[in-house]
Motif scaffolding. Structure first.
Motif, mmCIF file in Angstrom:
data_model
loop_
_atom_site.group_PDB
_atom_site.id
_atom_site.type_symbol
_atom_site.label_atom_id
_atom_site.label_comp_id
_atom_site.label_asym_id
_atom_site.label_seq_id
_atom_site.Cartn_x
_atom_site.Cartn_y
_atom_site.Cartn_z
ATOM 1 N N GLY A 16 -31.977 0.704 4.315
ATOM 2 C CA GLY A 16 -30.957 1.528 3.617
ATOM 3 C C GLY A 16 -29.426 1.240 4.412
ATOM 4 O O GLY A 16 -28.402 1.134 3.753
ATOM 5 N N ALA A 17 -29.695 1.632 5.559
ATOM 6 C CA ALA A 17 -28.301 1.548 6.667
ATOM 7 C C ALA A 17 -27.933 0.136 6.574
ATOM 8 O O ALA A 17 -26.816 -0.058 6.577
ATOM 9 C CB ALA A 17 -28.853 1.850 7.919
ATOM 10 N N ALA A 18 -28.734 -0.632 6.862
ATOM 11 C CA ALA A 18 -28.264 -2.383 6.566
ATOM 12 C C ALA A 18 -27.589 -2.907 5.374
ATOM 13 O O ALA A 18 -26.619 -3.351 5.075
ATOM 14 C CB ALA A 18 -29.571 -3.165 6.782
ATOM 15 N N LEU A 19 -28.321 -2.427 4.158
ATOM 16 C CA LEU A 19 -27.678 -2.247 2.740
ATOM 17 C C LEU A 19 -26.306 -1.812 2.688
ATOM 18 O O LEU A 19 -25.277 -2.475 2.275
ATOM 19 C CB LEU A 19 -28.636 -1.887 1.755
ATOM 20 C CG LEU A 19 -28.043 -2.220 0.288
ATOM 21 C CD1 LEU A 19 -28.135 -3.658 0.155
ATOM 22 C CD2 LEU A 19 -29.006 -1.592 -0.673
ATOM 23 N N ALA A 20 -26.318 -0.661 3.392
ATOM 24 C CA ALA A 20 -24.900 0.218 3.394
ATOM 25 C C ALA A 20 -23.933 -0.644 4.016
ATOM 26 O O ALA A 20 -22.629 -0.877 3.617
ATOM 27 C CB ALA A 20 -24.962 1.529 3.673
ATOM 28 N N LEU A 21 -24.248 -1.267 5.398
ATOM 29 C CA LEU A 21 -23.258 -1.825 6.064
ATOM 30 C C LEU A 21 -22.864 -3.128 5.419
ATOM 31 O O LEU A 21 -21.484 -3.778 5.475
ATOM 32 C CB LEU A 21 -24.052 -2.092 7.345
ATOM 33 C CG LEU A 21 -22.920 -3.090 8.386
ATOM 34 C CD1 LEU A 21 -21.848 -2.317 9.011
ATOM 35 C CD2 LEU A 21 -24.013 -3.333 9.726
ATOM 36 N N LEU A 22 -23.842 -3.879 4.988
ATOM 37 C CA LEU A 22 -23.732 -5.338 4.287
ATOM 38 C C LEU A 22 -22.815 -4.975 2.895
ATOM 39 O O LEU A 22 -21.693 -5.570 2.731
ATOM 40 C CB LEU A 22 -24.957 -5.532 3.522
ATOM 41 C CG LEU A 22 -24.520 -7.076 2.737
ATOM 42 C CD1 LEU A 22 -24.199 -8.047 3.809
ATOM 43 C CD2 LEU A 22 -26.026 -7.384 2.264
ATOM 44 N N LEU A 23 -22.819 -3.774 2.178
ATOM 45 C CA LEU A 23 -21.966 -3.634 1.112
ATOM 46 C C LEU A 23 -20.488 -3.167 1.666
ATOM 47 O O LEU A 23 -19.465 -3.853 0.897
ATOM 48 C CB LEU A 23 -22.385 -2.354 0.309
ATOM 49 C CG LEU A 23 -23.786 -2.603 -0.440
ATOM 50 C CD1 LEU A 23 -24.247 -1.240 -1.235
ATOM 51 C CD2 LEU A 23 -23.178 -3.692 -1.588
ATOM 52 N N LEU A 24 -20.396 -2.443 2.756
ATOM 53 C CA LEU A 24 -19.102 -2.266 3.494
ATOM 54 C C LEU A 24 -18.336 -3.513 3.970
ATOM 55 O O LEU A 24 -17.191 -3.762 3.512
ATOM 56 C CB LEU A 24 -19.187 -1.385 4.755
ATOM 57 C CG LEU A 24 -18.267 -1.009 5.171
ATOM 58 C CD1 LEU A 24 -16.976 -0.212 4.492
ATOM 59 C CD2 LEU A 24 -18.308 -0.064 6.430
#
Length: 50
Positions: A16-24
């Motif tokens: 989830g953190a990796a996905l949030a970083l990718l979206l950012l």
């Protein structure tokens, strides 16, 4: 951890953190942080010419 294809809680949080970083990063790339160019104007005191 179950052997039926589930992932652990820590792995899910990391994902989830990796996905949030990718979206950012995708948002920052599209936005670009660009602002319209505007002239910088300010009064400048020049010495008197003789």
């Amino acid at each position: 951890m179950g052997g039926n294809g589930t992932i652990g809680r820590g792995a899910a949080m990391l994902l989830g953190a990796a996905l949030a970083l990718l979206l950012l990063l995708i948002y920052a790339w599209f936005d670009g942080g660009e602002e319209p160019v505007r002239p910088i104007t300010q009064p400048v005191d020049l010495p008197e010419q003789a």
